[in-house]
Design a protein around this motif. Structure first.
Motif, PDB file in Angstrom:
ATOM      1  N   GLU A   8     -56.151  11.391  -4.981  1.00  0.00           N
ATOM      2  CA  GLU A   8     -56.379   9.982  -5.307  1.00  0.00           C
ATOM      3  C   GLU A   8     -55.512   9.074  -4.433  1.00  0.00           C
ATOM      4  N   VAL A   9     -54.241   9.440  -4.270  1.00  0.00           N
ATOM      5  CA  VAL A   9     -53.333   8.646  -3.435  1.00  0.00           C
ATOM      6  C   VAL A   9     -53.843   8.621  -2.005  1.00  0.00           C
ATOM      7  N   LYS A  10     -54.249   9.778  -1.482  1.00  0.00           N
ATOM      8  CA  LYS A  10     -54.764   9.847  -0.106  1.00  0.00           C
ATOM      9  C   LYS A  10     -56.008   8.974   0.045  1.00  0.00           C
ATOM     10  N   LYS A  11     -56.895   9.030  -0.954  1.00  0.00           N
ATOM     11  CA  LYS A  11     -58.130   8.241  -0.905  1.00  0.00           C
ATOM     12  C   LYS A  11     -57.825   6.746  -0.839  1.00  0.00           C
ATOM     13  N   ILE A  12     -56.897   6.293  -1.662  1.00  0.00           N
ATOM     14  CA  ILE A  12     -56.541   4.869  -1.691  1.00  0.00           C
ATOM     15  C   ILE A  12     -55.897   4.464  -0.361  1.00  0.00           C
ATOM     16  N   ILE A  13     -55.001   5.293   0.158  1.00  0.00           N
ATOM     17  CA  ILE A  13     -54.352   4.974   1.430  1.00  0.00           C
ATOM     18  C   ILE A  13     -55.369   4.940   2.558  1.00  0.00           C
ATOM     19  N   GLU A  14     -56.309   5.878   2.557  1.00  0.00           N
ATOM     20  CA  GLU A  14     -57.375   5.875   3.565  1.00  0.00           C
ATOM     21  C   GLU A  14     -58.149   4.565   3.517  1.00  0.00           C
ATOM     22  N   GLU A  15     -58.534   4.134   2.313  1.00  0.00           N
ATOM     23  CA  GLU A  15     -59.307   2.906   2.152  1.00  0.00           C
ATOM     24  C   GLU A  15     -58.530   1.687   2.648  1.00  0.00           C
ATOM     25  N   LYS A  16     -57.228   1.653   2.354  1.00  0.00           N
ATOM     26  CA  LYS A  16     -56.416   0.486   2.701  1.00  0.00           C
ATOM     27  C   LYS A  16     -56.031   0.441   4.178  1.00  0.00           C
ATOM     28  N   THR A  17     -55.875   1.631   4.799  1.00  0.00           N
ATOM     29  CA  THR A  17     -55.310   1.669   6.146  1.00  0.00           C
ATOM     30  C   THR A  17     -56.262   2.170   7.223  1.00  0.00           C
ATOM     31  N   GLY A  18     -57.284   2.926   6.832  1.00  0.00           N
ATOM     32  CA  GLY A  18     -58.171   3.523   7.827  1.00  0.00           C
ATOM     33  C   GLY A  18     -57.608   4.794   8.441  1.00  0.00           C
ATOM     34  N   LEU A  19     -56.481   5.293   7.897  1.00  0.00           N
ATOM     35  CA  LEU A  19     -55.907   6.539   8.397  1.00  0.00           C
ATOM     36  C   LEU A  19     -56.810   7.716   8.047  1.00  0.00           C
ATOM     37  N   GLU A  20     -56.738   8.761   8.857  1.00  0.00           N
ATOM     38  CA  GLU A  20     -57.483   9.988   8.581  1.00  0.00           C
ATOM     39  C   GLU A  20     -56.745  10.781   7.490  1.00  0.00           C
ATOM     40  N   PRO A  21     -57.494  11.520   6.650  1.00  0.00           N
ATOM     41  CA  PRO A  21     -56.840  12.312   5.590  1.00  0.00           C
ATOM     42  C   PRO A  21     -55.797  13.282   6.136  1.00  0.00           C
ATOM     43  N   SER A  22     -56.038  13.824   7.310  1.00  0.00           N
ATOM     44  CA  SER A  22     -55.092  14.787   7.891  1.00  0.00           C
ATOM     45  C   SER A  22     -53.754  14.138   8.259  1.00  0.00           C
ATOM     46  N   GLU A  23     -53.745  12.811   8.396  1.00  0.00           N
ATOM     47  CA  GLU A  23     -52.516  12.093   8.743  1.00  0.00           C
ATOM     48  C   GLU A  23     -51.645  11.815   7.519  1.00  0.00           C
ATOM     49  N   ILE A  24     -52.190  12.042   6.331  1.00  0.00           N
ATOM     50  CA  ILE A  24     -51.492  11.716   5.089  1.00  0.00           C
ATOM     51  C   ILE A  24     -51.097  13.022   4.397  1.00  0.00           C
ATOM     52  N   THR A  25     -49.795  13.305   4.385  1.00  0.00           N
ATOM     53  CA  THR A  25     -49.289  14.522   3.752  1.00  0.00           C
ATOM     54  C   THR A  25     -48.244  14.142   2.708  1.00  0.00           C
ATOM     55  N   PRO A  26     -47.915  15.077   1.813  1.00  0.00           N
ATOM     56  CA  PRO A  26     -46.871  14.761   0.829  1.00  0.00           C
ATOM     57  C   PRO A  26     -45.548  14.358   1.480  1.00  0.00           C
ATOM     58  N   GLU A  27     -45.277  14.862   2.668  1.00  0.00           N
ATOM     59  CA  GLU A  27     -44.023  14.570   3.359  1.00  0.00           C
ATOM     60  C   GLU A  27     -44.067  13.243   4.122  1.00  0.00           C
ATOM     61  N   SER A  28     -45.210  12.586   4.169  1.00  0.00           N
ATOM     62  CA  SER A  28     -45.352  11.336   4.922  1.00  0.00           C
ATOM     63  C   SER A  28     -44.521  10.224   4.298  1.00  0.00           C
ATOM     64  N   TYR A  29     -43.730   9.560   5.155  1.00  0.00           N
ATOM     65  CA  TYR A  29     -42.990   8.376   4.726  1.00  0.00           C
ATOM     66  C   TYR A  29     -43.921   7.170   4.828  1.00  0.00           C
ATOM     67  N   PHE A  30     -43.897   6.323   3.802  1.00  0.00           N
ATOM     68  CA  PHE A  30     -44.791   5.163   3.780  1.00  0.00           C
ATOM     69  C   PHE A  30     -44.610   4.290   5.016  1.00  0.00           C
ATOM     70  N   GLU A  31     -43.370   3.944   5.309  1.00  0.00           N
ATOM     71  CA  GLU A  31     -43.114   3.002   6.392  1.00  0.00           C
ATOM     72  C   GLU A  31     -43.143   3.689   7.759  1.00  0.00           C
ATOM     73  N   ASP A  32     -42.390   4.765   7.910  1.00  0.00           N
ATOM     74  CA  ASP A  32     -42.234   5.398   9.222  1.00  0.00           C
ATOM     75  C   ASP A  32     -43.484   6.131   9.695  1.00  0.00           C
ATOM     76  N   ASP A  33     -44.114   6.892   8.803  1.00  0.00           N
ATOM     77  CA  ASP A  33     -45.254   7.725   9.207  1.00  0.00           C
ATOM     78  C   ASP A  33     -46.604   7.023   9.048  1.00  0.00           C
ATOM     79  N   LEU A  34     -46.738   6.243   7.975  1.00  0.00           N
ATOM     80  CA  LEU A  34     -48.034   5.638   7.660  1.00  0.00           C
ATOM     81  C   LEU A  34     -48.107   4.161   8.033  1.00  0.00           C
TER      82      LEU A  34
END
Length: 78
Positions: A8-34
């Motif tokens: 669900e978190v990945k889906k919302i971030i994808e919708e808001k940012t256009g990032l690919e699902p593979s770019e969003i991991t549990p270790e991803s930092y909101f500011e630095d990575d995303l």
């Protein structure tokens, strides 16, 4: 259940940012990575609050990574 929150978190971030699902991991930092700013993070937290009927915005200072968010979300729901 934690994997459901991650999806669900990945889906919302994808919708808001256009990032690919593979770019969003549990270790991803909101500011630095995303590259999420505070307003984008607040929008994501608000959407999760509505979906899961919980309080997240007041805990945003405790969240740096996706994993932090999921841990706090699962603590409040389960």
């Amino acid at each position: 259940m934690v994997s459901d929150y991650l999806k669900e978190v990945k889906k919302i971030i994808e919708e808001k940012t256009g990032l690919e699902p593979s770019e969003i991991t549990p270790e991803s930092y909101f500011e630095d990575d995303l590259n999420l700013g505070e307003m984008e993070l607040l929008e994501i937290l608000n959407e999760l609050e509505e979906k899961y009927h919980t309080e997240l915005v007041n805990k945003k200072d405790d969240m740096e990574t996706i994993e932090d968010l999921i841990d706090i979300l699962s603590e409040q729901i389960e």
